[in-house]
Design a protein around this motif. Structure first.
Motif: not given
Length: 131
Positions: A67-74
């Motif tokens: 698991q890795q946290q990612i950028n959720p986008g705009p």
């Protein structure tokens, strides 16, 4: 239905859950592990969502790995991706959450980075909003 199960888990009406299942062959009724497929569930939470809690649950869930946290986008909120151990190949799994929505995306014959891009691009089209 899977929509009803999702609605029950969030204590929301089934009308506040959307889902989709996409394949390269729309007429297929059976699939092999190598067949690309995409499935998603999106729940509208009416402002009751707890993104920090959802993210913590995903990141510490032993059903997944890497698991890795990612950028959720705009659209904001939180997002993360990982893998579900399936045989013969793992299934990519990504999620996003904010106060109004929670979503799970699954992709067979894909990777978490590829699924993350698909999820972020798809989010404006599938995220339920009630104004």
């Amino acid at each position: 239905s899977v929509q009803q199960q999702d609605a029950n888990s969030f204590f929301i009406p089934v009308r506040d859950v959307v889902s989709g299942f996409y394949t390269a062959d729309p007429s297929a009724t059976t699939f092999s592990a190598a067949d690309p497929r995409l499935m998603f569930l999106v729940a509208y939470l009416h402002g009751s969502g707890n993104p920090a809690s959802f993210l913590h649950d995903f990141m510490t869930n032993h059903t997944f790995y890497r698991q890795q946290q990612i950028n959720p986008g705009p659209q904001g909120g939180v997002a993360a991706c990982g893998l579900l151990p399936q045989q013969p190949a793992p299934v990519a799994h990504c999620m996003w959450a904010d106060r109004n929505s929670y979503a799970d995306f699954y992709a067979w014959a894909s990777s978490p980075p590829a699924l993350a891009q698909t999820m972020i691009a798809t989010r404006p089209k599938v995220e339920l909003t009630h104004g």
